[in-house]
Design an enzyme around this catalytic site. Structure first.
Site, short mmCIF file in Angstrom:
data_model
loop_
_atom_site.label_atom_id
_atom_site.label_comp_id
_atom_site.label_asym_id
_atom_site.label_seq_id
_atom_site.Cartn_x
_atom_site.Cartn_y
_atom_site.Cartn_z
N GLY A 248 -5.18 19.64 8.42
CA GLY A 248 -5.63 20.36 9.39
C GLY A 248 -6.89 20.18 9.68
CB SER A 249 -9.33 22.64 11.29
OG SER A 249 -9.74 23.49 10.30
NE ARG A 250 -15.80 17.51 10.61
CZ ARG A 250 -16.61 16.67 11.08
NH1 ARG A 250 -17.94 16.92 10.66
NH2 ARG A 250 -16.43 15.93 12.00
N GLY A 252 -11.06 24.09 7.67
CA GLY A 252 -10.05 24.57 6.84
C GLY A 252 -10.18 23.59 5.65
N GLY A 253 -10.28 22.39 5.87
CA GLY A 253 -10.24 21.42 4.63
C GLY A 253 -11.26 21.51 3.75
CD GLU A 272 -4.21 13.45 8.65
OE1 GLU A 272 -4.16 13.58 9.83
OE2 GLU A 272 -3.45 12.86 7.88
CB CYS A 309 -4.26 13.33 12.80
SG CYS A 309 -2.76 12.35 12.28
CD GLU A 395 -9.49 16.29 15.40
OE1 GLU A 395 -8.39 15.51 15.34
OE2 GLU A 395 -9.79 16.87 14.46
#
Length: 522
Positions: A248-250, A252-253, A272, A309, A395
């Site tokens: 998912g998103s930065r 979220g990670g 990721e 991605c 991104e």
């Protein structure tokens, strides 16, 4: 691949240890991407108590499942694949409605998903992934006797898996994280993505059926639905969870990484998150094939509506006659492109916001088309401007890419050094080009998990050697991969056995090697 003729009954309930959850007051519905209309059924968000119950079931099942024979674990994974194939028609139709992507895309994605499951079934059956190592005792060694030491990978325990928005099958309920964790011997608790809950439920019921058919403890698999992030956050806090898989998103990670690190017992998060997958066009190749490179680039950054991605979001090259031809061709392709439908409102709003921020640079786009549709975006900046604005390296999920034109090689080298960690980098060049730019290749070797020569990064070959990972922020751990056979080791831990009687050792480490696996012996 066959499919059912009747629609699978969707109930909108979580599947917790083989049992449907209770209804709740908090509900949400999927949205038909093409129209923006809500589609049934209503999905009931799990309570935090339900999250804890799913983890308790997984913890209870963990020991028995870890001891399951390689053959039975492999048969279980193959049963999941067969059940998914039996639901082909339902899965493909529902995924297409929930995402706005064509059915043909999901026929291919389902084939990949089932292929991954069977690949990990083969990995589990062979047993070599445990990396068994044996150092035999030497009682005569001086000054001290050498002990007998043997080691191997063992299952880490229950794993939390978070589904991706852009791959409703291959990176979701029955996707690579789930397949590799189950192959390693770990129960899985999956958090569905709210963008495609119907697809998730069909896949979840296929797995639940395989659990029953394989006579396994129901706690081996659970599927949770939630309208917000609370269930996922609670899941990672649960002491019974021993690792996390996330795509998912930065933001979220990082949030999950922080939760996992703050636990009394910190656990690994394999996330990721963010990659712009830069391409470098070297002089000889750009002069020889400018139009074909432009056409390949356009296909790559619009594939899946630009929501892969591995989408190439930055393209670096030196100004030249070939570069001008390349720019004209890519601009023409973008100018003639139809608007594309994105996966959900959040992705669409973010795309439009980032597009507005880049309105000051040379670009071709029109995003005022309504609903979840956006125009294909093409931007161009100088290498100097790129180096002066970090935002160009962010991104931008959706059909867009930035052309970065340099005046000389030094600017290209500086741009390469300025890049963050990436899933991929690509170079287009002749052998002479590549030899001449070996120092650039050396820089990029430190930046990404996969380096592509004269190709495009979209399309990840699922095989033993593939690496789908990279230095932060591409992933949280650049030593790992979420695709391919090596993904299984993320959900294992090393255990050494010193001076054990042979009959008490795991079969993989016994003297007569009853499983016939590959071992390293000293």
């Amino acid at each position: 691949m066959t499919g059912t003729k009747e629609s699978t009954e969707l109930k909108g309930l979580s599947l917790i240890g083989g049992i449907e959850s209770e209804t709740s007051e908090t509900t949400f519905q999927a949205v038909e991407a093409a129209t923006g209309n809500a589609i049934g059924p209503e999905y009931h968000s799990v309570s935090l108590e339900d999250v804890g119950r799913a983890v308790r079931f997984a913890t209870s099942a963990a020991s028995c499942y870890a001891k399951l024979s390689n053959a039975r674990r492999a048969a279980f994974l193959k049963a999941i694949a067969e059940n998914l194939e039996a639901e082909c028609e339902n899965l493909v139709k529902r995924a297409s409605v929930e995402t706005g992507l064509p059915e043909a895309r999901f026929e291919g994605e389902l084939a990949r998903t089932c292929s991954q499951l069977r690949m990990f079934a083969d990995v589990a059956a062979a047993g070599n992934w445990v990396d068994a190592r044996i150092d035999r005792a030497d009682p005569e060694r001086k000054p001290l006797p050498k002990p007998d030491v043997r080691s191997m990978h063992r299952p880490i325990g229950p794993v939390a898996v978070f589904c991706a928005s852009n791959f409703p099958l291959a990176f979701s309920v029955a996707g690579g994280d789930t397949a590799s964790a189950l192959a390693a011997g770990c129960p899985v608790v999956v958090v569905a993505n709210a963008s495609h809950p119907g697809t998730a439920e069909i896949a979840g019921r296929a797995i639940m059926k395989a659990v029953s058919e394989s006579n396994l403890d129901g706690g081996v698999f659970s599927l949770l639905f939630s309208s917000d992030h609370s269930a996922g956050q609670e899941l990672v806090k649960q002491s019974g969870i021993k690792a996390v898989g996330f795509t998912g998103s930065r933001n979220g990670g990082r949030a999950l990484m922080n939760i996992a690190a703050a636990r009394p017992e910190p656990i690994p998060v394999y996330a990721e998150m963010s990659s712009v997958n830069p391409m470098f066009l070297l002089p000889d190749e750009l002069e020889s094939n400018p139009e074909s490179i432009a056409e390949g680039l356009f296909t790559s950054f619009t594939l899946g509506c630009g929501q892969f991605c591995t989408k190439p979001g930055l393209v670096f090259y030196r100004n030249s006659e070939g570069a001008e031809t390349f720019e004209r061709r890519i601009a023409a392709l973008v100018g003639n492109a139809e608007p594309l439908t994105l996966l959900n409102e959040s992705i669409t709003n973010n795309f439009k916001t980032m597009s507005a921020k880049r309105a000051g640079v040379e670009h071709a786009a029109s995003n005022d088309v309504g609903g979840l549709k956006v125009g294909v975006n093409l931007y161009k900046v100088s290498a100097t401007d790129f180096l002066g604005e970090p935002a160009y390296s962010e991104e931008m999920f959706g059909p867009s890419t930035i052309l970065v034109a340099a005046d000389n090689y030094e600017q290209l080298s500086m741009a390469a050094n300025a890049l963050e960690g990436q899933l991929t980098v690509s170079l287009h060049g002749s052998e002479d080009d590549l030899a001449e730019h070996r120092d650039l290749l050396d820089i990029l070797n430190e930046k990404a998990g996969r380096i592509v020569i004269n190709g495009y990064p979209t399309g990840v070959e699922v095989c033993g050697a593939i690496v789908h990972g990279g230095p932060f922020p591409a992933t949280s751990d650049g030593r790992s991969t979420s695709v391919g056979k090596r993904a299984i080791t993320r959900f294992a831990r090393l255990v050494a056995y010193q001076n054990f009687p042979d009959k008490l050792l795991p079969e993989e480490l016994r003297d007569n090697n009853p499983l016939g696996i590959r071992r390293i012996e000293e």
